[in-house]
Write a protein that holds these residues in place. Sequence first.
Motif, PDB file in Angstrom:
ATOM      1  N   LEU A  60      51.270 -70.123  97.922  1.00  0.00           N
ATOM      2  CA  LEU A  60      52.155 -70.510  99.100  1.00  0.00           C
ATOM      3  C   LEU A  60      52.972 -71.627  98.279  1.00  0.00           C
ATOM      4  CD1 LEU A  60      50.034 -70.755 102.384  1.00  0.00           C
ATOM      5  CD2 LEU A  60      51.890 -68.838 101.280  1.00  0.00           C
ATOM      6  N   GLY A  61      52.921 -72.079  97.130  1.00  0.00           N
ATOM      7  CA  GLY A  61      53.696 -73.030  96.548  1.00  0.00           C
ATOM      8  C   GLY A  61      53.634 -74.517  97.218  1.00  0.00           C
ATOM      9  N   LEU A  62      52.385 -74.859  97.990  1.00  0.00           N
ATOM     10  CA  LEU A  62      52.370 -76.036  98.448  1.00  0.00           C
ATOM     11  C   LEU A  62      51.596 -77.185  97.853  1.00  0.00           C
ATOM     12  CD1 LEU A  62      50.811 -74.565 101.914  1.00  0.00           C
ATOM     13  CD2 LEU A  62      53.270 -75.302 101.417  1.00  0.00           C
ATOM     14  N   LEU A  63      51.894 -78.220  97.923  1.00  0.00           N
ATOM     15  CA  LEU A  63      51.109 -79.458  97.499  1.00  0.00           C
ATOM     16  C   LEU A  63      50.144 -79.771  98.566  1.00  0.00           C
ATOM     17  CD1 LEU A  63      50.747 -82.136  95.877  1.00  0.00           C
ATOM     18  CD2 LEU A  63      52.547 -83.262  97.319  1.00  0.00           C
ATOM     19  N   ALA A  64      49.007 -79.831  97.900  1.00  0.00           N
ATOM     20  CA  ALA A  64      47.817 -80.045  98.607  1.00  0.00           C
ATOM     21  C   ALA A  64      47.248 -81.405  98.452  1.00  0.00           C
ATOM     22  CB  ALA A  64      46.346 -79.040  98.108  1.00  0.00           C
ATOM     23  N   ASN A  65      47.192 -82.312  99.740  1.00  0.00           N
ATOM     24  CA  ASN A  65      46.454 -83.744  99.611  1.00  0.00           C
ATOM     25  C   ASN A  65      45.010 -83.407  99.987  1.00  0.00           C
ATOM     26  OD1 ASN A  65      46.970 -86.919 101.401  1.00  0.00           O
ATOM     27  ND2 ASN A  65      45.504 -86.241  99.731  1.00  0.00           N
ATOM     28  N   VAL A  66      44.054 -83.460  98.864  1.00  0.00           N
ATOM     29  CA  VAL A  66      42.659 -83.037  98.900  1.00  0.00           C
ATOM     30  C   VAL A  66      42.118 -84.767  99.231  1.00  0.00           C
ATOM     31  CG1 VAL A  66      40.668 -82.379  97.880  1.00  0.00           C
ATOM     32  CG2 VAL A  66      42.776 -81.261  97.381  1.00  0.00           C
ATOM     33  N   GLU A  67      41.628 -84.442 100.483  1.00  0.00           N
ATOM     34  CA  GLU A  67      40.893 -86.408 101.022  1.00  0.00           C
ATOM     35  C   GLU A  67      39.251 -85.692 100.309  1.00  0.00           C
ATOM     36  OE1 GLU A  67      39.793 -89.266 104.294  1.00  0.00           O
ATOM     37  OE2 GLU A  67      41.608 -87.866 104.529  1.00  0.00           O
ATOM     38  N   ILE A  68      38.837 -86.638  99.579  1.00  0.00           N
ATOM     39  CA  ILE A  68      37.422 -86.436  99.463  1.00  0.00           C
ATOM     40  C   ILE A  68      36.745 -87.191 100.517  1.00  0.00           C
ATOM     41  CG2 ILE A  68      35.345 -87.192  97.833  1.00  0.00           C
ATOM     42  CD1 ILE A  68      37.517 -87.206  95.571  1.00  0.00           C
ATOM     43  N   LYS A  69      35.860 -86.670 101.218  1.00  0.00           N
ATOM     44  CA  LYS A  69      35.279 -87.012 102.533  1.00  0.00           C
ATOM     45  C   LYS A  69      33.787 -86.764 102.336  1.00  0.00           C
ATOM     46  CE  LYS A  69      37.445 -87.441 105.908  1.00  0.00           C
ATOM     47  NZ  LYS A  69      38.105 -88.860 106.596  1.00  0.00           N
ATOM     48  N   GLN A  72      27.910 -87.838  94.566  1.00  0.00           N
ATOM     49  CA  GLN A  72      28.032 -86.213  94.319  1.00  0.00           C
ATOM     50  C   GLN A  72      29.230 -85.455  94.832  1.00  0.00           C
ATOM     51  OE1 GLN A  72      24.722 -84.457  96.411  1.00  0.00           O
ATOM     52  NE2 GLN A  72      24.991 -82.385  95.578  1.00  0.00           N
ATOM     53  N   THR A  73      29.856 -85.886  95.865  1.00  0.00           N
ATOM     54  CA  THR A  73      30.970 -85.229  96.405  1.00  0.00           C
ATOM     55  C   THR A  73      32.019 -85.385  95.371  1.00  0.00           C
ATOM     56  OG1 THR A  73      29.987 -85.552  98.913  1.00  0.00           O
ATOM     57  CG2 THR A  73      32.421 -84.927  98.625  1.00  0.00           C
ATOM     58  N   ALA A  74      32.142 -86.496  94.990  1.00  0.00           N
ATOM     59  CA  ALA A  74      33.345 -86.914  94.409  1.00  0.00           C
ATOM     60  C   ALA A  74      33.353 -86.170  92.879  1.00  0.00           C
ATOM     61  CB  ALA A  74      33.490 -88.458  94.037  1.00  0.00           C
ATOM     62  N   GLU A  75      32.212 -86.088  92.219  1.00  0.00           N
ATOM     63  CA  GLU A  75      32.008 -85.444  91.006  1.00  0.00           C
ATOM     64  C   GLU A  75      32.263 -83.961  91.381  1.00  0.00           C
ATOM     65  OE1 GLU A  75      28.071 -86.139  89.939  1.00  0.00           O
ATOM     66  OE2 GLU A  75      28.311 -88.189  88.995  1.00  0.00           O
ATOM     67  N   ILE A  76      31.735 -83.348  92.075  1.00  0.00           N
ATOM     68  CA  ILE A  76      31.946 -81.857  92.526  1.00  0.00           C
ATOM     69  C   ILE A  76      33.458 -81.646  92.710  1.00  0.00           C
ATOM     70  CG2 ILE A  76      31.408 -79.738  93.894  1.00  0.00           C
ATOM     71  CD1 ILE A  76      28.594 -80.889  93.900  1.00  0.00           C
ATOM     72  N   LEU A 100      37.183 -92.287  93.956  1.00  0.00           N
ATOM     73  CA  LEU A 100      38.630 -92.412  93.349  1.00  0.00           C
ATOM     74  C   LEU A 100      38.146 -92.619  92.058  1.00  0.00           C
ATOM     75  CD1 LEU A 100      41.232 -93.627  96.079  1.00  0.00           C
ATOM     76  CD2 LEU A 100      40.817 -91.321  95.059  1.00  0.00           C
ATOM     77  N   ALA A 101      37.192 -93.516  91.806  1.00  0.00           N
ATOM     78  CA  ALA A 101      36.990 -94.159  90.356  1.00  0.00           C
ATOM     79  C   ALA A 101      36.405 -92.690  89.706  1.00  0.00           C
ATOM     80  CB  ALA A 101      36.120 -95.059  90.171  1.00  0.00           C
ATOM     81  N   ILE A 102      35.552 -92.023  90.165  1.00  0.00           N
ATOM     82  CA  ILE A 102      35.040 -90.861  89.620  1.00  0.00           C
ATOM     83  C   ILE A 102      35.929 -89.712  89.410  1.00  0.00           C
ATOM     84  CG2 ILE A 102      33.335 -88.967  90.151  1.00  0.00           C
ATOM     85  CD1 ILE A 102      31.637 -90.982  91.550  1.00  0.00           C
TER      86      ILE A 102
END
Length: 246
Positions: free
Chosen positions: A99-108, A116-120, A146-148
């Motif tokens: 769809l040509g959208l910018l995605a803001n992916v929030e690591i939660k 583990q969540t940040a790495e994957i 965010l550092a990961i």
Amino acid sequence: MKLLLPRWFAHRGGGSLAPENTLSGIRLAARLGYRAVEFDVMLSADGTPFLIHDETLTRTTNGQGRVCDTPDRILLTLDAGQGEPLPTLAQAAALCRELGLLANVEIKPATGFERQTAEIVARQCAELWQGAEIPPLISSFSMTALAIARDLAPAMPRGLLFDRVPADWRQRMSDLQGVTLHCNAAHVADEVVLEANAHGIPVLCYTVNRPAQAEMLLASGVSAFFTDRLDLFVETSAYKALQLGG
């Protein structure tokens, strides 16, 4: 790292008009003219990133228990509202690219699963958006996450997410090589916005659901907003005065 930001992000996919963090919400946002969507990503018991906000399944699905304790085979059968399934990060990435959208992916990350969540999620974002014209914006309240992401997916732009912006935010921004500052609209201070603007750092505010509030924040120097009221900002004259930027 230069990032072209639309003025408006559809919060949790489709805001209040669709089940949150679902593909139907993302499709709806695109149909309404939004060029950016935000969604939350958390790991299943099998380590698969799914779009969901809460650590537990109760509020947004017909399931029970913690997301991180539930295997994929169960999560894939759940109803996230109006018959919508819980999507994986891979499915959301494919749809955003289509769809040509910018995605803001929030690591939660769930409690105890921050690293583990940040790495994957960081690795998958790098793979799923490889070669994309519009890379995702990765954000998190977790500075560790965010550092990961910085180390594992350095080409992906990063946004630092705060409820109340700390006094040392610029040092954190420098350390994490962040490009955007995400703030609670109820707590953002004018001096923070002025300082960010002076250093070329876009300020993004959540969650902005009233035109008057959007106008005030825009006048103060805020660059972009997350909203649940997709219908309101499409249909009112205030939306036309605050057209999607870029």
